[in-house]
Scaffold this active site. Structure first.
Site, PDB file in Angstrom:
ATOM      1  N   ASP A   1       0.832  -1.206   0.000  1.00 34.25           N
ATOM      2  CA  ASP A   1       0.000   0.000   0.000  1.00 34.25           C
ATOM      3  C   ASP A   1       0.868   1.258   0.000  1.00 34.25           C
ATOM      4  O   ASP A   1       1.975   1.254   0.553  1.00 34.25           O
ATOM      5  CB  ASP A   1      -0.900  -0.028   1.250  1.00 34.25           C
ATOM      6  CG  ASP A   1      -2.086   0.917   1.109  1.00 34.25           C
ATOM      7  OD1 ASP A   1      -2.286   1.483   0.017  1.00 34.25           O
ATOM      8  OD2 ASP A   1      -2.815   1.091   2.104  1.00 34.25           O
TER       9      ASP A   1
ATOM     10  N   ARG B   1      -0.308   9.360 -10.013  1.00 34.43           N
ATOM     11  CA  ARG B   1      -0.358   8.129  -9.206  1.00 34.43           C
ATOM     12  C   ARG B   1       0.359   6.948  -9.877  1.00 34.43           C
ATOM     13  O   ARG B   1       0.983   6.132  -9.220  1.00 34.43           O
ATOM     14  CB  ARG B   1      -1.805   7.754  -8.915  1.00 34.43           C
ATOM     15  CG  ARG B   1      -2.530   8.691  -7.976  1.00 34.43           C
ATOM     16  CD  ARG B   1      -3.986   8.251  -7.822  1.00 34.43           C
ATOM     17  NE  ARG B   1      -4.099   6.895  -7.355  1.00 34.43           N
ATOM     18  CZ  ARG B   1      -3.993   6.527  -6.074  1.00 34.43           C
ATOM     19  NH1 ARG B   1      -3.816   7.421  -5.136  1.00 34.43           N
ATOM     20  NH2 ARG B   1      -4.092   5.248  -5.734  1.00 34.43           N
TER      21      ARG B   1
ATOM     22  N   HIS C   1       2.927   3.426  -8.816  1.00 31.74           N
ATOM     23  CA  HIS C   1       2.774   1.994  -9.136  1.00 31.74           C
ATOM     24  C   HIS C   1       4.024   1.487  -9.876  1.00 31.74           C
ATOM     25  O   HIS C   1       4.490   0.377  -9.660  1.00 31.74           O
ATOM     26  CB  HIS C   1       1.527   1.763  -9.986  1.00 31.74           C
ATOM     27  CG  HIS C   1       0.250   2.142  -9.289  1.00 31.74           C
ATOM     28  ND1 HIS C   1      -0.042   1.726  -8.010  1.00 31.74           N
ATOM     29  CD2 HIS C   1      -0.812   2.898  -9.676  1.00 31.74           C
ATOM     30  CE1 HIS C   1      -1.233   2.205  -7.650  1.00 31.74           C
ATOM     31  NE2 HIS C   1      -1.711   2.928  -8.637  1.00 31.74           N
TER      32      HIS C   1
ATOM     33  N   LEU D   1      11.480 -20.360  -4.473  1.00 32.60           N
ATOM     34  CA  LEU D   1      10.380 -19.510  -4.003  1.00 32.60           C
ATOM     35  C   LEU D   1       9.158 -19.583  -4.934  1.00 32.60           C
ATOM     36  O   LEU D   1       9.308 -19.515  -6.150  1.00 32.60           O
ATOM     37  CB  LEU D   1      10.859 -18.047  -3.951  1.00 32.60           C
ATOM     38  CG  LEU D   1       9.783 -17.022  -3.572  1.00 32.60           C
ATOM     39  CD1 LEU D   1       9.530 -17.028  -2.069  1.00 32.60           C
ATOM     40  CD2 LEU D   1      10.175 -15.610  -4.024  1.00 32.60           C
TER      41      LEU D   1
END
Ligand code: FPP
Length: 252
Positions: free
Chosen positions: A32, A45, A49, A143
């Site tokens: 977040d 924005r 990201h 992983l």
């Protein structure tokens, strides 16, 4: 025994104190704060990201170095469709961009790509890129990098309930055999252990419809750091905090 994470530029007090024999098998992260990171810098924005993708790469490498077995990243929730279309389109292009740049290094690091969520509602080119990566990495046994894409926990639970109701109706399942393990098998996470540690960045303290069933006994760790400023060292700080917890699962 303390652990040395090979590619960290500097060992910190956190990595020095980390013990190799109590690393959480499964770490889940709510990434977040991308928007706020960008806004603080006067950027749109999407720039947050974009920066968030670099953080994903750093944290994947650190998780590999620390011997985490599963890393689940909440990349897009079923509620994120409420954002402006331009932002939704941008976020949904990121898996393809990430894989385009980092697939070779994921292969080198023996990482297997998986997803949870309603995959079929995603744009075709996102599905194709992710499916290609899943196929390419399917024999890797290091992983598991699990992207939650168009994921919502309530939807997942309802889907399981409907499937189970059908199995009962069609007599493929006896109600006396319906237990927690059987229920779990109907979730996207079938075959994957529940998260041991949840990290949420960005100073919010909520689950946001993320793995509600699976997190019944997960340890939670929160940080005010925004996802683009989350570093390898912050990740190790979270692992260290986990190692200092006592997990009792309701016992004493
Ligand atoms: C929440 O921050 C973040 C998201 C909804 C998108 C998360 C996506 C990434 C970090 C990139 C994913 C990368 C790959 C490889 C799939 P926010 O935008 O809600 O931040 P804010 O609370 O500051 O507005």
């Amino acid at each position: 025994m303390s652990i040395k994470i090979p590619f960290l530029s500097k060992q910190s007090k956190e990595t020095d104190s980390l013990s190799a024999d109590n690393i959480p098998d499964h770490v889940a992260i709510i990434m977040d704060g991308n928007g706020r990171w960008a806004q603080k810098r006067g950027l749109p924005r999407f720039a947050g990201h974009k920066e968030g993708v670099s953080t994903v790469n750093k944290i994947v490498k650190t998780a590999v170095g620390a011997n985490v077995k599963v890393l689940t990243l909440y990349a897009f929730s079923t509620e994120n469709w409420k954002r402006p279309k331009q932002e939704v389109d941008y976020i949904l292009k990121l898996p393809k961009e990430f894989l385009h740049v980092y697939l070779p290094s994921l292969m080198e690091n023996n990482v297997r790509i998986e997803t949870i969520g309603d995959f079929h509602a995603l744009p075709n080119n996102t599905q194709e890129a992710v499916n290609y990566a899943k196929e390419k990495t399917k024999n890797n046994d290091g992983l598991i990098l699990n992207f939650a894409l168009n994921y919502g926990s309530r939807y997942e639970i309802l889907k399981a309930v409907k499937q189970i109701a059908m199995d009962l109706k069609e007599e493929n399942l006896d109600i006396d055999h319906l237990d927690e393990d059987t229920f779990s098998k109907h979730l996207y996470t079938d075959g994957v252990s529940d998260p041991d540690l949840l990290i949420r960045t960005g100073g919010e303290y909520r689950l946001s419809n993320f793995m509600l069933w699976q997190m019944a006994y997960t340890e939670f760790w929160f940080t005010d750091k925004l996802w683009p400023e989350f570093t390898e060292e912050t990740f190790c700080e979270a692992l260290l905090a986990y190692q200092q917890r006592k997990r009792r699962y309701g016992g004493i």
